[in-house]
Each structure stands twice: as structure tokens, then as C-alpha cells.
Scaffold this motif. Structure first.
Motif, PDB file in Angstrom:
ATOM      1  N   SER A 171       1.177  -1.294   0.084  1.00 56.28           N
ATOM      2  CA  SER A 171      -0.288  -0.005  -0.019  1.00 56.28           C
ATOM      3  C   SER A 171       0.741   1.433  -0.173  1.00 56.28           C
ATOM      4  CB  SER A 171      -1.171   0.124   1.000  1.00 56.28           C
ATOM      5  OG  SER A 171      -1.792   1.615   1.187  1.00 56.28           O
ATOM      6  N   ASP A 172       1.997   1.481   0.636  1.00 52.16           N
ATOM      7  CA  ASP A 172       3.007   2.359   0.789  1.00 52.16           C
ATOM      8  C   ASP A 172       3.599   2.679  -0.358  1.00 52.16           C
ATOM      9  OD1 ASP A 172       2.248   3.443   3.437  1.00 52.16           O
ATOM     10  OD2 ASP A 172       4.088   2.189   4.697  1.00 52.16           O
ATOM     11  N   ALA A 173       3.626   1.839  -0.891  1.00 52.36           N
ATOM     12  CA  ALA A 173       4.259   1.386  -2.319  1.00 52.36           C
ATOM     13  C   ALA A 173       3.966   2.637  -3.399  1.00 52.36           C
ATOM     14  CB  ALA A 173       4.750   0.655  -2.650  1.00 52.36           C
ATOM     15  N   LEU A 174       2.641   1.823  -3.284  1.00 52.83           N
ATOM     16  CA  LEU A 174       1.893   2.105  -4.039  1.00 52.83           C
ATOM     17  C   LEU A 174       1.397   3.655  -4.249  1.00 52.83           C
ATOM     18  CD1 LEU A 174      -0.260   1.500  -6.671  1.00 52.83           C
ATOM     19  CD2 LEU A 174      -2.241   1.189  -5.080  1.00 52.83           C
ATOM     20  N   LYS A 175       1.058   4.241  -3.278  1.00 49.49           N
ATOM     21  CA  LYS A 175       0.597   5.595  -2.842  1.00 49.49           C
ATOM     22  C   LYS A 175       2.192   6.166  -2.806  1.00 49.49           C
ATOM     23  CE  LYS A 175      -0.266   6.669   1.207  1.00 49.49           C
ATOM     24  NZ  LYS A 175      -0.283   7.078   3.058  1.00 49.49           N
ATOM     25  N   ASN A 176       3.617   5.855  -2.620  1.00 51.23           N
ATOM     26  CA  ASN A 176       4.634   6.666  -3.423  1.00 51.23           C
ATOM     27  C   ASN A 176       4.469   6.857  -5.079  1.00 51.23           C
ATOM     28  OD1 ASN A 176       5.573   7.323  -0.426  1.00 51.23           O
ATOM     29  ND2 ASN A 176       6.690   5.728  -0.729  1.00 51.23           N
ATOM     30  N   ALA A 177       3.580   6.079  -5.150  1.00 51.60           N
ATOM     31  CA  ALA A 177       4.195   6.219  -6.698  1.00 51.60           C
ATOM     32  C   ALA A 177       3.196   6.859  -7.370  1.00 51.60           C
ATOM     33  CB  ALA A 177       4.040   4.496  -7.634  1.00 51.60           C
ATOM     34  N   LEU A 214       5.476   2.212 -12.310  1.00 52.45           N
ATOM     35  CA  LEU A 214       5.733   1.942 -11.296  1.00 52.45           C
ATOM     36  C   LEU A 214       4.493   1.540 -10.354  1.00 52.45           C
ATOM     37  CD1 LEU A 214       8.547   4.103  -8.757  1.00 52.45           C
ATOM     38  CD2 LEU A 214       8.456   2.301  -9.221  1.00 52.45           C
ATOM     39  N   ILE A 215       3.272   2.331 -10.433  1.00 56.46           N
ATOM     40  CA  ILE A 215       1.681   2.198 -10.599  1.00 56.46           C
ATOM     41  C   ILE A 215       1.479   1.210 -10.810  1.00 56.46           C
ATOM     42  CG2 ILE A 215      -0.428   3.722 -10.906  1.00 56.46           C
ATOM     43  CD1 ILE A 215       1.070   6.305 -10.672  1.00 56.46           C
ATOM     44  N   LYS A 216       1.146   0.680 -11.637  1.00 48.74           N
ATOM     45  CA  LYS A 216       1.280   0.018 -12.780  1.00 48.74           C
ATOM     46  C   LYS A 216       1.772  -1.936 -11.614  1.00 48.74           C
ATOM     47  CE  LYS A 216      -0.045   1.315 -17.073  1.00 48.74           C
ATOM     48  NZ  LYS A 216       0.340   1.294 -19.165  1.00 48.74           N
ATOM     49  N   LEU A 217       2.852  -1.376 -12.087  1.00 46.26           N
ATOM     50  CA  LEU A 217       3.610  -2.775 -11.435  1.00 46.26           C
ATOM     51  C   LEU A 217       3.029  -2.851  -9.468  1.00 46.26           C
ATOM     52  CD1 LEU A 217       5.418  -4.615 -11.159  1.00 46.26           C
ATOM     53  CD2 LEU A 217       7.280  -3.112  -9.986  1.00 46.26           C
ATOM     54  N   PHE A 218       3.047  -1.578  -9.052  1.00 45.50           N
ATOM     55  CA  PHE A 218       2.559  -1.729  -7.573  1.00 45.50           C
ATOM     56  C   PHE A 218       0.976  -1.901  -7.162  1.00 45.50           C
ATOM     57  CE2 PHE A 218       6.548   0.286  -6.614  1.00 45.50           C
ATOM     58  CZ  PHE A 218       7.103  -0.714  -5.758  1.00 45.50           C
ATOM     59  N   TRP A 219       0.096  -1.860  -8.393  1.00 47.31           N
ATOM     60  CA  TRP A 219      -1.623  -1.926  -8.226  1.00 47.31           C
ATOM     61  C   TRP A 219      -1.548  -2.941  -7.829  1.00 47.31           C
ATOM     62  CZ3 TRP A 219      -5.952  -0.945  -6.856  1.00 47.31           C
ATOM     63  CH2 TRP A 219      -6.863  -2.226  -8.139  1.00 47.31           C
ATOM     64  N   ILE A 220      -0.385  -3.788  -9.357  1.00 49.79           N
ATOM     65  CA  ILE A 220      -0.692  -5.580  -9.198  1.00 49.79           C
ATOM     66  C   ILE A 220      -0.630  -5.842  -8.239  1.00 49.79           C
ATOM     67  CG2 ILE A 220      -0.145  -7.863 -10.963  1.00 49.79           C
ATOM     68  CD1 ILE A 220       0.184  -5.232 -13.298  1.00 49.79           C
ATOM     69  N   SER A 221       0.637  -5.674  -7.735  1.00 48.50           N
ATOM     70  CA  SER A 221       1.241  -6.549  -6.290  1.00 48.50           C
ATOM     71  C   SER A 221       0.205  -5.626  -5.229  1.00 48.50           C
ATOM     72  CB  SER A 221       2.790  -5.519  -5.871  1.00 48.50           C
ATOM     73  OG  SER A 221       3.786  -5.816  -7.059  1.00 48.50           O
TER      74      SER A 221
END
Length: 249
Positions: A200-206, A214-221
Motif C-alpha cells: 500500500s505504501d509503495a503504491l502511494k509513493n508511486a 511503478l503505479i502499474k507494478l504496485f497496483w498489480i502487487s
């Protein structure tokens, strides 16, 4: 960019981290993660791995306790399979990059030495060097030009998306609500919560950095992690809708 350009950039980024001073390591980690996120082969491997292997389970399994000089000590051993090892290190570096894990405390726990500089060197030898080998292997090239060519940063920065402040705020609000709701859930273990908080934090920072890849990668994750941990949450479709409306996924 050609395959060799990508490989040289990855090599450059990991070498900059290995060679960096401890106080500059976090900036080098961020640059390395941007490079990883901009490489489709890497993101495919990470997504596939996280769909079947939970990072925090992997981390706990990698902790090895042993006795030396009459004292109990702990160390990390990377997964033997290259895709899992690569994903493991990316998740570990993401924890550090997002502030979920303190680099200095981590080094003292797993790679203690005579001083912090030597601890970082030990970490580099044990984790970053094998990570680099795994990345080169995943890219499918056995040899490469390791001259650390000064390649243009334009490729990576061009991946940003023009998101309005209001769109960013709305997405962050939903992610914060997700985290708050998750923290109250009693049927989810602390480990499962930590795994969800990390992504969640990674997606927020992206989203804040407006980096599309980064947004696409962390959304999938993020989506896969929430589902894998069977987190009961109504915010997932709301976050997905906001990301889609902003043309981020």
C-alpha cells in the motif's frame, strides 16, 4: 532502448548502490527500483512470483539463527531460485525505500560488523551481488558491457503521467482509509497486515511520484496481496476506479 541499454542501465544502478556510501544508499535504492519498474521482464517476474509466494513468508523462511562465539545471531539467506531471489530483494529494498524498514537497523541485525560501513559491504556482498546476477540472468544475456555507460535518464522520467493534485489526493485518501480499516481487522495476522501495508505504501509513493510504470507494478502487487491474504476490504474497487479514471492502469 535496446536490450543492452537496459542491461547496462540495470548494471549501472546496482553498481552505484553497491559502491555508494551508507548515507547515500537510500537515494541509490530509489534509482535502482525505478530501473527495475521500467523493465517489463523484471515486472513480469515480480508479479508472477508475488502471485504464488508471499514476501513476508519468504522473509521469515530466509532468517537463519545460529550460534557464534557463544552468542545467538541471525542472518538472511536468499531463495535459491533466481526469480524468487530477485523478487525478494526488490521487496526488501522497497521496504527500505518506503520507510517500512530502517536500513541501519536492518544492517545491525543481519550484517553486524566492526562498523556500519563494513556492515553495508557485507550486505552488498551477500545480497546485492547475487541480486545483480539474478537480474542479468532474467534478462537472458550472459555477457554485457559493464562500463557503466552514462545513459540518458529521459527514458525513465518520461514514464511519468500528468495527474492532477485532486486525483492524487483522492487516491491517497482511499489508501489511507484502507490502511486504517486493515489495522482494525482482528482476523488478519500481524504478518499479513505488514505485507499489505508495504505494498500500500509503495503504491502511494508511486502515485505521488506520478511514475506510471511503478503505479502499474504496485497496483498489480497490491491487488494480488490483498486477495492472497483474504483481506476483507471495500476500498479495493474504489482505488481501482480512481486509478482507472486517472488513466493510470
Amino acid at each position: 532502448m535496446t536490450d543492452n541499454d537496459i542491461l547496462n542501465m540495470f548494471s549501472q544502478r546496482i553498481d552505484e548502490l553497491i559502491d555508494s556510501h551508507l548515507i547515500l544508499a537510500e537515494k541509490a535504492i530509489s534509482q535502482l527500483l525505478k530501473c527495475v519498474a521500467a523493465t517489463p521482464l523484471f515486472t513480469e517476474v515480480i508479479t508472477d512470483t508475488l502471485s504464488s509466494v508471499k514476501y513476508f513468508d519468504e522473509f521469515n523462511n530466509s532468517r537463519i539463527t545460529y550460534t557464534k562465539d557463544g552468542k545467538n545471531r541471525v542472518k538472511l539467506t536468499l531463495p535459491t531460485q533466481k526469480e524468487r531471489a530477485f523478487t525478494f530483494v526488490v521487496c526488501l529494498l522497497t521496504e527500505i525505500d518506503t520507510g517500512r524498514r530502517n536500513l541501519l537497523e536492518f544492517l545491525k541485525e543481519f550484517y553486524a560488523d566492526t562498523d556500519d560501513t563494513n556492515s553495508f559491504k557485507k550486505f552488498s556482498h551477500s545480497v546485492l551481488v547475487p541480486f545483480k546476477s539474478a537480474g542479468v540472468s532474467i534478462l537472458g544475456l550472459n555477457s554485457y558491457d559493464d562500463t557503466r555507460a552514462n545513459l540518458s535518464e529521459e527514458y525513465f522520467y518520461s514514464l511519468t503521467r500528468d495527474i492532477s493534485p485532486k486525483q492524487i489526493k483522492n487516491i491517497i485518501i482511499q489508501l489511507d482509509k484502507f490502511a486504517s480499516d486493515l489495522n482494525k481487522q482482528k482476523l488478519i495476522s500481524a504478518t499479513q497486515k505488514q505485507e499489505c501495508f508495504l505494498i500500500s505504501d509503495a503504491l502511494k509513493n508511486a502515485v505521488i511520484s506520478k511514475n506510471l510504470t511503478l503505479i502499474k507494478l504496485f497496483w498489480i502487487s497490491f491487488k494480488n496481496t490483498v486477495k492472497a491474504n483474504k483481506v476483507s476490504n471495500a476500498y479495493l474497487p474504489k482505488i481501482q476506479k480512481l486509478l482507472a479514471e486517472a488513466k493510470l492502469i
